[in-house]
Design a protein around this motif. Structure first.
Motif, PDB file in Angstrom:
ATOM      1  N   GLY A 163       0.774  -1.231   0.000  1.00 45.73           N
ATOM      2  CA  GLY A 163       0.000   0.000   0.000  1.00 45.73           C
ATOM      3  C   GLY A 163       0.806   1.282   0.000  1.00 45.73           C
ATOM      4  O   GLY A 163       0.234   2.372   0.050  1.00 45.73           O
ATOM      5  N   PHE A 164       2.138   1.167  -0.093  1.00 44.59           N
ATOM      6  CA  PHE A 164       2.986   2.364  -0.057  1.00 44.59           C
ATOM      7  C   PHE A 164       3.284   2.788  -1.485  1.00 44.59           C
ATOM      8  O   PHE A 164       4.258   2.364  -2.101  1.00 44.59           O
ATOM      9  N   VAL A 170      -2.635   3.921  -6.921  1.00 40.61           N
ATOM     10  CA  VAL A 170      -3.459   2.895  -6.279  1.00 40.61           C
ATOM     11  C   VAL A 170      -4.866   2.889  -6.873  1.00 40.61           C
ATOM     12  O   VAL A 170      -5.412   1.826  -7.211  1.00 40.61           O
ATOM     13  N   LEU A 171      -5.450   4.052  -7.013  1.00 41.26           N
ATOM     14  CA  LEU A 171      -6.827   4.129  -7.514  1.00 41.26           C
ATOM     15  C   LEU A 171      -6.917   3.804  -9.003  1.00 41.26           C
ATOM     16  O   LEU A 171      -7.916   3.237  -9.457  1.00 41.26           O
ATOM     17  N   LEU A 202       0.733   7.056   4.555  1.00 43.05           N
ATOM     18  CA  LEU A 202       0.273   6.875   3.178  1.00 43.05           C
ATOM     19  C   LEU A 202      -0.440   5.536   3.022  1.00 43.05           C
ATOM     20  O   LEU A 202      -1.439   5.429   2.300  1.00 43.05           O
ATOM     21  N   ILE A 203       0.069   4.518   3.690  1.00 45.06           N
ATOM     22  CA  ILE A 203      -0.533   3.188   3.612  1.00 45.06           C
ATOM     23  C   ILE A 203      -1.972   3.223   4.128  1.00 45.06           C
ATOM     24  O   ILE A 203      -2.904   2.712   3.479  1.00 45.06           O
ATOM     25  N   LEU A 204      -2.179   3.838   5.289  1.00 46.90           N
ATOM     26  CA  LEU A 204      -3.519   3.908   5.865  1.00 46.90           C
ATOM     27  C   LEU A 204      -4.437   4.785   5.006  1.00 46.90           C
ATOM     28  O   LEU A 204      -5.621   4.468   4.818  1.00 46.90           O
ATOM     29  N   LYS A 205      -3.883   5.859   4.468  1.00 48.19           N
ATOM     30  CA  LYS A 205      -4.654   6.723   3.566  1.00 48.19           C
ATOM     31  C   LYS A 205      -5.121   5.947   2.344  1.00 48.19           C
ATOM     32  O   LYS A 205      -6.288   6.045   1.924  1.00 48.19           O
ATOM     33  N   ASN A 206      -4.223   5.149   1.773  1.00 45.96           N
ATOM     34  CA  ASN A 206      -4.570   4.388   0.570  1.00 45.96           C
ATOM     35  C   ASN A 206      -5.578   3.285   0.862  1.00 45.96           C
ATOM     36  O   ASN A 206      -6.441   2.984   0.029  1.00 45.96           O
ATOM     37  N   ALA A 209      -8.855   4.965   0.981  1.00 46.44           N
ATOM     38  CA  ALA A 209      -9.283   5.362  -0.368  1.00 46.44           C
ATOM     39  C   ALA A 209      -9.780   4.162  -1.166  1.00 46.44           C
ATOM     40  O   ALA A 209     -10.781   4.255  -1.897  1.00 46.44           O
ATOM     41  N   LEU A 210      -9.098   3.046  -1.048  1.00 48.98           N
ATOM     42  CA  LEU A 210      -9.533   1.834  -1.746  1.00 48.98           C
ATOM     43  C   LEU A 210     -10.900   1.375  -1.248  1.00 48.98           C
ATOM     44  O   LEU A 210     -11.775   1.016  -2.039  1.00 48.98           O
ATOM     45  N   ALA A 211     -11.065   1.377   0.075  1.00 47.98           N
ATOM     46  CA  ALA A 211     -12.346   0.965   0.641  1.00 47.98           C
ATOM     47  C   ALA A 211     -13.468   1.892   0.168  1.00 47.98           C
ATOM     48  O   ALA A 211     -14.553   1.438  -0.197  1.00 47.98           O
ATOM     49  N   LYS A 212     -13.184   3.187   0.142  1.00 49.33           N
ATOM     50  CA  LYS A 212     -14.183   4.162  -0.305  1.00 49.33           C
ATOM     51  C   LYS A 212     -14.540   3.965  -1.772  1.00 49.33           C
ATOM     52  O   LYS A 212     -15.684   4.194  -2.194  1.00 49.33           O
TER      53      LYS A 212
END
Length: 302
Positions: A163-164, A170-171, A202-206, A209-212
């Protein structure tokens, strides 16, 4: 397009997503996890591995090395890396495969031909293709091209990631991916830096974002005693996962095993396990119970 190196192709993979899969391992990772089981995945360049126990002293490698970089010693074959160009001639000449080269370039057509040869097992088992590493998101252009090719051929696509990576990458990858196998190691930023070398912001942010975005996610927790088996860490992790937007992703708890030392030796590196240890069965069961309290489906392995 930047061509990454592939360091392994695993057929009949059953732990890298649903069904029987073929997993492609790309070299290069932005993290330096202390427990890494694939140290040859960390650097993006070609590396040489040497297994002294396989060496039969044939010395073909010594004779054929164009740089005179090899010598036979009481400890086996020694490479002078000031001279070695990593051309791979020594590995090709070694009759016992004591010398191996890690990492080679494959073009998309070559890889798709390899994947196609596994289609019968993939189709019958509901499997697919998994991109792992290293970190496949380090090579977005190549990854996207492969994902699109697999999609056009009706193949299920999974991306195994730490996830980094830039959130935009990522999106974009999410639009061509059927499943993310997303590693979640620690919640505390300082501890994450200590054990992996990078912040987890950044990992937690991503992951959010993926879940959203509605992406299909399986969270994988490398579970290491003295690193992340304590109650507070697990509770923080479970609360974060339960609070993600959309459907709550399932969790696979992956118990640490100290099996990587031999690979480090092959690379001429020292394996420093520090205070890491294998989790007990009781610790694993407690972890499942903590996640369950937050309504999260969790299981050992997978």
């Amino acid at each position: 397009m930047n061509q990454p190196l592939i360091f392994d192709i695993k057929r009949y993979a059953i732990n890298d997503g649903p069904g029987i899969r073929i997993t492609l391992f790309l070299k290069g990772c932005p993290l330096q996890c202390k427990w890494c089981h694939n140290p040859e995945s960390q650097l993006p360049n070609v590396q040489k591995l040497y297994t002294a126990s396989k060496c039969i002293g044939a010395q073909e490698c010594v004779k054929l090395c164009p740089e005179d970089a090899l010598s036979l010693t009481p400890q086996g074959i020694v490479t002078d890396y000031r001279l070695c160009t990593l051309c791979g001639i020594c590995a090709d000449a070694c009759p016992s495969k004591a010398i191996e080269m890690s990492g080679r370039v494959y073009d998309v057509q070559e890889l798709m031909a390899i994947v196609e040869r596994e289609r019968i097992h993939i189709r019958q088992s509901g499997g697919g293709v998994t991109f792992s590493g290293g970190e496949p998101l380090m090579h977005p252009d190549f990854l996207l091209t492969m994902l699109k090719a697999c999609g056009e051929n009706g193949l299920h696509r999974a991306v195994d990631t730490c996830g980094f990576a830039p959130s935009e990458t990522v999106l974009e990858v999410a639009q061509q991916t059927d499943l993310f196998l997303f590693d979640l190691k620690l919640m505390d930023e300082a501890k994450h830096k200590k054990w992996t070398g990078v912040s987890n912001r950044l990992i937690l942010k991503n992951l959010k974002a993926l879940a959203k975005s509605g992406a299909n996610i399986n969270i994988r927790v490398p579970f290491i005693r003295h690193v992340n088996t304590d109650h507070n860490t697990l509770t923080e992790m479970a609360a974060f996962i339960a609070g993600l937007p959309g459907k709550t992703p399932p969790v696979n708890i992956l118990p640490y095993h100290a099996i990587a030392a031999n690979k480090y030796n092959k690379l001429g590196l020292s394996y420093l396990p520090l205070n890491m240890d294998e989790p007990t069965e009781a610790e694993q069961n407690r972890a499942v119970a903590v996640f369950s309290k937050f309504g999260i489906e969790a299981e050992i392995g997978g």
